[in-house]
Design a protein around this motif. Sequence first.
Motif, mmCIF file in Angstrom:
data_model
loop_
_atom_site.group_PDB
_atom_site.id
_atom_site.type_symbol
_atom_site.label_atom_id
_atom_site.label_comp_id
_atom_site.label_asym_id
_atom_site.label_seq_id
_atom_site.Cartn_x
_atom_site.Cartn_y
_atom_site.Cartn_z
ATOM 1 N N UNK A 39 -37.180 -47.755 15.096
ATOM 2 C CA UNK A 39 -37.528 -47.734 13.672
ATOM 3 C C UNK A 39 -37.739 -46.301 13.172
ATOM 4 N N UNK A 40 -38.295 -45.428 14.007
ATOM 5 C CA UNK A 40 -38.488 -44.033 13.603
ATOM 6 C C UNK A 40 -37.153 -43.312 13.474
ATOM 7 N N UNK A 41 -36.219 -43.615 14.355
ATOM 8 C CA UNK A 41 -34.874 -43.025 14.250
ATOM 9 C C UNK A 41 -34.227 -43.476 12.941
ATOM 10 N N UNK A 42 -34.311 -44.765 12.664
ATOM 11 C CA UNK A 42 -33.765 -45.314 11.421
ATOM 12 C C UNK A 42 -34.406 -44.652 10.202
ATOM 13 N N UNK A 43 -35.731 -44.490 10.229
ATOM 14 C CA UNK A 43 -36.440 -43.884 9.099
ATOM 15 C C UNK A 43 -36.039 -42.427 8.891
ATOM 16 N N UNK A 110 -33.352 -37.234 25.907
ATOM 17 C CA UNK A 110 -33.874 -35.904 26.051
ATOM 18 C C UNK A 110 -34.181 -35.401 27.430
ATOM 19 N N UNK A 111 -34.195 -36.212 28.433
ATOM 20 C CA UNK A 111 -34.660 -35.726 29.725
ATOM 21 C C UNK A 111 -33.645 -35.927 30.830
ATOM 22 N N UNK A 112 -32.374 -35.748 30.517
ATOM 23 C CA UNK A 112 -31.362 -35.870 31.536
ATOM 24 C C UNK A 112 -30.921 -37.297 31.775
ATOM 25 N N UNK A 113 -31.511 -38.257 31.090
ATOM 26 C CA UNK A 113 -31.096 -39.649 31.185
ATOM 27 C C UNK A 113 -30.096 -39.919 30.085
ATOM 28 N N UNK A 114 -29.205 -40.889 30.264
ATOM 29 C CA UNK A 114 -28.224 -41.160 29.229
ATOM 30 C C UNK A 114 -28.889 -41.541 27.915
ATOM 31 N N UNK A 115 -28.541 -40.877 26.808
ATOM 32 C CA UNK A 115 -29.126 -41.214 25.525
ATOM 33 C C UNK A 115 -28.536 -42.482 24.958
ATOM 34 N N UNK A 116 -29.293 -43.184 24.124
ATOM 35 C CA UNK A 116 -28.845 -44.411 23.511
ATOM 36 C C UNK A 116 -29.331 -44.494 22.075
ATOM 37 N N UNK A 117 -28.661 -45.271 21.251
ATOM 38 C CA UNK A 117 -29.048 -45.452 19.844
ATOM 39 C C UNK A 117 -29.318 -46.907 19.591
ATOM 40 N N UNK A 118 -30.451 -47.226 18.945
ATOM 41 C CA UNK A 118 -30.740 -48.636 18.673
ATOM 42 C C UNK A 118 -29.731 -49.230 17.734
ATOM 43 N N UNK A 119 -29.438 -50.539 17.869
ATOM 44 C CA UNK A 119 -28.444 -51.173 17.007
ATOM 45 C C UNK A 119 -28.749 -51.001 15.529
ATOM 46 N N UNK A 120 -30.022 -50.979 15.120
ATOM 47 C CA UNK A 120 -30.369 -50.843 13.705
ATOM 48 C C UNK A 120 -29.900 -49.505 13.141
ATOM 49 N N UNK A 121 -29.831 -48.459 13.967
ATOM 50 C CA UNK A 121 -29.430 -47.134 13.487
ATOM 51 C C UNK A 121 -27.916 -46.982 13.421
#
Length: 123
Positions: A39-43, A110-121
């Motif tokens: 939700x913060x990414x979406x905002x 951010x920490x070397x792990x694969x990044x992901x984006x929530x479906x809402x974004x």
Amino acid sequence: MAHALYSDTSISVSRLVEDIELGEIALPELQRPVVWSPAQVRDLLDSMYKGFPVGSLLFWSTGAEQGARQIGADEKKRAARYLIVDGQQRLTALYAVRHARPAGASGSAGAGRPPTVPPAART
């Protein structure tokens, strides 16, 4: 005359994400993990779309920082020239959205792990 300790620079969002992709912007060891929710990414994206200010970013110009934590899991082409002091959550979210991967507390870009984006974004 006194030497300036900082510089005020305007950089486009696309340039910031490109510098992250190249490895020129990275995370210092003192940075906490990504904690933003979907939700913060979406905002953040909603605020940017509406033209609202989303804060400033603070970087530490290091020259070339070998071994700094990179944003995302892919190999970078360059050593980091700037470390993120303030703005990690926002930059990680923008990077993750551009790469259609989850970002936030459930999946860190951010920490070397694969990044992901929530479906809402993604919409």
